[in-house]
Design a protein around this motif. Sequence first.
Motif, PDB file in Angstrom:
ATOM      1  N   LYS A  92      31.003  50.572  46.661  1.00  0.00           N
ATOM      2  CA  LYS A  92      30.747  49.128  46.800  1.00  0.00           C
ATOM      3  C   LYS A  92      30.826  48.421  45.457  1.00  0.00           C
ATOM      4  O   LYS A  92      31.345  47.293  45.365  1.00  0.00           O
ATOM      5  CB  LYS A  92      29.380  48.909  47.452  1.00  0.00           C
ATOM      6  CG  LYS A  92      29.351  49.213  48.943  1.00  0.00           C
ATOM      7  CD  LYS A  92      28.001  48.833  49.550  1.00  0.00           C
ATOM      8  CE  LYS A  92      28.031  48.985  51.068  1.00  0.00           C
ATOM      9  NZ  LYS A  92      26.728  48.619  51.691  1.00  0.00           N
ATOM     10  N   ALA A  93      30.314  49.060  44.395  1.00  0.00           N
ATOM     11  CA  ALA A  93      30.367  48.442  43.068  1.00  0.00           C
ATOM     12  C   ALA A  93      31.811  48.286  42.599  1.00  0.00           C
ATOM     13  O   ALA A  93      32.165  47.262  41.987  1.00  0.00           O
ATOM     14  CB  ALA A  93      29.569  49.288  42.074  1.00  0.00           C
ATOM     15  N   MET A  94      32.651  49.280  42.867  1.00  0.00           N
ATOM     16  CA  MET A  94      34.054  49.178  42.481  1.00  0.00           C
ATOM     17  C   MET A  94      34.744  48.040  43.226  1.00  0.00           C
ATOM     18  O   MET A  94      35.503  47.256  42.630  1.00  0.00           O
ATOM     19  CB  MET A  94      34.763  50.510  42.764  1.00  0.00           C
ATOM     20  CG  MET A  94      34.329  51.639  41.841  1.00  0.00           C
ATOM     21  SD  MET A  94      34.959  53.256  42.382  1.00  0.00           S
ATOM     22  CE  MET A  94      36.728  52.999  42.285  1.00  0.00           C
ATOM     23  N   GLN A  95      34.488  47.932  44.510  1.00  0.00           N
ATOM     24  CA  GLN A  95      35.128  46.871  45.294  1.00  0.00           C
ATOM     25  C   GLN A  95      34.621  45.493  44.882  1.00  0.00           C
ATOM     26  O   GLN A  95      35.407  44.532  44.801  1.00  0.00           O
ATOM     27  CB  GLN A  95      34.875  47.112  46.777  1.00  0.00           C
ATOM     28  CG  GLN A  95      35.556  48.379  47.293  1.00  0.00           C
ATOM     29  CD  GLN A  95      35.239  48.655  48.745  1.00  0.00           C
ATOM     30  OE1 GLN A  95      35.759  47.988  49.645  1.00  0.00           O
ATOM     31  NE2 GLN A  95      34.357  49.623  49.005  1.00  0.00           N
ATOM     32  N   ALA A  96      33.337  45.397  44.588  1.00  0.00           N
ATOM     33  CA  ALA A  96      32.782  44.105  44.173  1.00  0.00           C
ATOM     34  C   ALA A  96      33.365  43.671  42.827  1.00  0.00           C
ATOM     35  O   ALA A  96      33.712  42.495  42.639  1.00  0.00           O
ATOM     36  CB  ALA A  96      31.262  44.198  44.087  1.00  0.00           C
ATOM     37  N   ALA A  97      33.474  44.617  41.893  1.00  0.00           N
ATOM     38  CA  ALA A  97      34.047  44.288  40.588  1.00  0.00           C
ATOM     39  C   ALA A  97      35.507  43.880  40.716  1.00  0.00           C
ATOM     40  O   ALA A  97      35.977  42.956  40.039  1.00  0.00           O
ATOM     41  CB  ALA A  97      33.910  45.485  39.650  1.00  0.00           C
ATOM     42  N   ALA A  98      36.232  44.558  41.598  1.00  0.00           N
ATOM     43  CA  ALA A  98      37.641  44.206  41.804  1.00  0.00           C
ATOM     44  C   ALA A  98      37.760  42.796  42.380  1.00  0.00           C
ATOM     45  O   ALA A  98      38.606  41.998  41.937  1.00  0.00           O
ATOM     46  CB  ALA A  98      38.294  45.222  42.732  1.00  0.00           C
ATOM     47  N   ARG A  99      36.942  42.479  43.358  1.00  0.00           N
ATOM     48  CA  ARG A  99      36.997  41.136  43.945  1.00  0.00           C
ATOM     49  C   ARG A  99      36.679  40.063  42.907  1.00  0.00           C
ATOM     50  O   ARG A  99      37.316  39.007  42.865  1.00  0.00           O
ATOM     51  CB  ARG A  99      36.011  41.035  45.114  1.00  0.00           C
ATOM     52  CG  ARG A  99      36.412  41.819  46.350  1.00  0.00           C
ATOM     53  CD  ARG A  99      35.530  41.435  47.531  1.00  0.00           C
ATOM     54  NE  ARG A  99      35.844  42.234  48.710  1.00  0.00           N
ATOM     55  CZ  ARG A  99      35.194  43.333  49.059  1.00  0.00           C
ATOM     56  NH1 ARG A  99      34.168  43.769  48.310  1.00  0.00           N
ATOM     57  NH2 ARG A  99      35.535  43.998  50.140  1.00  0.00           N
ATOM     58  N   GLU A 100      35.700  40.355  42.060  1.00  0.00           N
ATOM     59  CA  GLU A 100      35.298  39.368  41.054  1.00  0.00           C
ATOM     60  C   GLU A 100      36.429  39.077  40.074  1.00  0.00           C
ATOM     61  O   GLU A 100      36.677  37.920  39.709  1.00  0.00           O
ATOM     62  CB  GLU A 100      34.068  39.869  40.296  1.00  0.00           C
ATOM     63  CG  GLU A 100      33.609  38.925  39.182  1.00  0.00           C
ATOM     64  CD  GLU A 100      32.438  39.486  38.393  1.00  0.00           C
ATOM     65  OE1 GLU A 100      32.095  38.883  37.345  1.00  0.00           O
ATOM     66  OE2 GLU A 100      31.872  40.527  38.799  1.00  0.00           O
ATOM     67  N   HIS A 101      37.129  40.101  39.644  1.00  0.00           N
ATOM     68  CA  HIS A 101      38.140  39.922  38.609  1.00  0.00           C
ATOM     69  C   HIS A 101      39.544  39.688  39.148  1.00  0.00           C
ATOM     70  O   HIS A 101      40.384  39.100  38.453  1.00  0.00           O
ATOM     71  CB  HIS A 101      38.145  41.145  37.686  1.00  0.00           C
ATOM     72  CG  HIS A 101      36.942  41.252  36.822  1.00  0.00           C
ATOM     73  ND1 HIS A 101      36.822  40.619  35.606  1.00  0.00           N
ATOM     74  CD2 HIS A 101      35.764  41.924  36.994  1.00  0.00           C
ATOM     75  CE1 HIS A 101      35.651  40.893  35.063  1.00  0.00           C
ATOM     76  NE2 HIS A 101      34.985  41.684  35.885  1.00  0.00           N
ATOM     77  N   LEU A 102      39.794  40.148  40.364  1.00  0.00           N
ATOM     78  CA  LEU A 102      41.144  40.038  40.917  1.00  0.00           C
ATOM     79  C   LEU A 102      41.247  39.027  42.047  1.00  0.00           C
ATOM     80  O   LEU A 102      42.351  38.699  42.489  1.00  0.00           O
ATOM     81  CB  LEU A 102      41.615  41.407  41.434  1.00  0.00           C
ATOM     82  CG  LEU A 102      41.606  42.562  40.427  1.00  0.00           C
ATOM     83  CD1 LEU A 102      42.037  43.861  41.113  1.00  0.00           C
ATOM     84  CD2 LEU A 102      42.512  42.258  39.249  1.00  0.00           C
ATOM     85  N   GLY A 103      40.118  38.566  42.538  1.00  0.00           N
ATOM     86  CA  GLY A 103      40.142  37.635  43.650  1.00  0.00           C
ATOM     87  C   GLY A 103      40.248  38.316  45.005  1.00  0.00           C
ATOM     88  O   GLY A 103      40.429  37.665  46.022  1.00  0.00           O
TER      89      GLY A 103
END
Length: 481
Positions: free
Chosen positions: A71-82
């Motif tokens: 979940k942390a990886m997906q959240a970080a990706a969404r934050e930086h990549l949209g």
Amino acid sequence: MRLAIVHYHLQRGGVTRVIATALEALGPSIEKAVVLSSTEPAEPLPWPVAVIPELAYTDRASPALALRISKAMQAAAREHLGGIPDLWHVHNHSLGKNASFPEALKQLADQGTPLLLQIHDFAEDGRPGNYRRQRDPYEKGILENPETAFYPVAPQIGYAVLNGRDRDILRAAGIPASNLFWLPNAVTTPPLESGGPTARTGDRPLVLYPTRGIRRKNIGELLLQAMASPDHRYATTLAPENPQWKAVHAQWAELASRLGLAVRLGLAQASGIRFEELVREADSMITTSVAEGFGLAFLEPWLFGKPVTGRDLPDITRDFKDNGISFPGLYREWPVALSLIDASGLQNRFKTTARQVYADYGLPLPQGDLDEAWERLTADGRIDFARLDEIAQMQCLEALHQSREICLPETSPEPVATPAGTVETNARRIRQIYGLAPYREKLLSAYKALLEAPAGEPQGVPPDRVLGQFLDLDRLYLLRT
């Protein structure tokens, strides 16, 4: 393309350098990128870094921790990549550094997003502690289905490997050839600064071993080289940092001094002379290592205008040779007589070590196999010097010093006898095959293949299929245990 690159840490060198090189090579080919790691980068990267503490090394494993990482990886990706990345590029996923990470990655794989799993090192290759760390949670029932966690197989999941050996191992284990991508490290050695060194470190030609003197670098063989070629000087650049190996390193330095060998260990560290100055002074460069990953030591010297001598590692150099790079100064083995050492003591240590290695991996070792392996190792009353441990290597050097009879390997020429034309040809081929531009083409080709692949449900291959190819008594070097 939106890209997420994942590694446990971003400490200086190693995989961090590979990540930085990949981002440099990709340049405008990617729309957005983010690097996920447990640490901030030791050096600046061209794209943002998202720190996820749970990616750090740990023995802890549980479904809850794996879910938290995912979940942390997906959240970080969404934050930086949209949004979720178009592709996850993950380094050393199966090395056993984080016991929950394979399970977290499996959760990402189940979503069908393309994954490129880049393997630099294998837990199955001389790292039993890592192997047990990642297997134990599954054997204890804490986590399930290790097959799809360690080596998942689906059309959209690819494996990037450094060399043909690793590609063959994964293909034999059951990874489809279409999902295996040869991605050797880019070799981007900058040119040496003009001008000579501030001061020469000696009068005789210098053969430089650009390495930190850890165990698998086979420092004893460097002393053997010095004994066989007394008209040259030999030096390594750095000493080990591990206190255990510092003590062994000091023993090698003391032995070299006592035998009157022209060997300086950790010369750059001890003298304060910059690495670039030592390279300029060197007449050739050498490697005596018994194991390498990519094999930069076989390529980088040619770009410095220096020939390479020393021990060949065919599993590593075969790709280089297939691409037109020649190594006239390498030898396959250096046989020495068993009569020079306490062969009985070495045999006992070899058998003890072999049993321990198999036990560490949780496998039995049949006695007959062990006896036959020792017989193969010592055929004709000789043994390859690199198969000895430090005790036997020191015994051998002492005996050779007293007898004054040194036999060179059959294929080993003088340390600086490589023709200048070979140096120029090799340097040109290395730039053509291993430069930044061809690296970019290989990486984008792998990305494209995975992005265009239909999403499929991940299956897996039994991890023991990979282990069985590494756990071979004929491949056992005591210096690697």
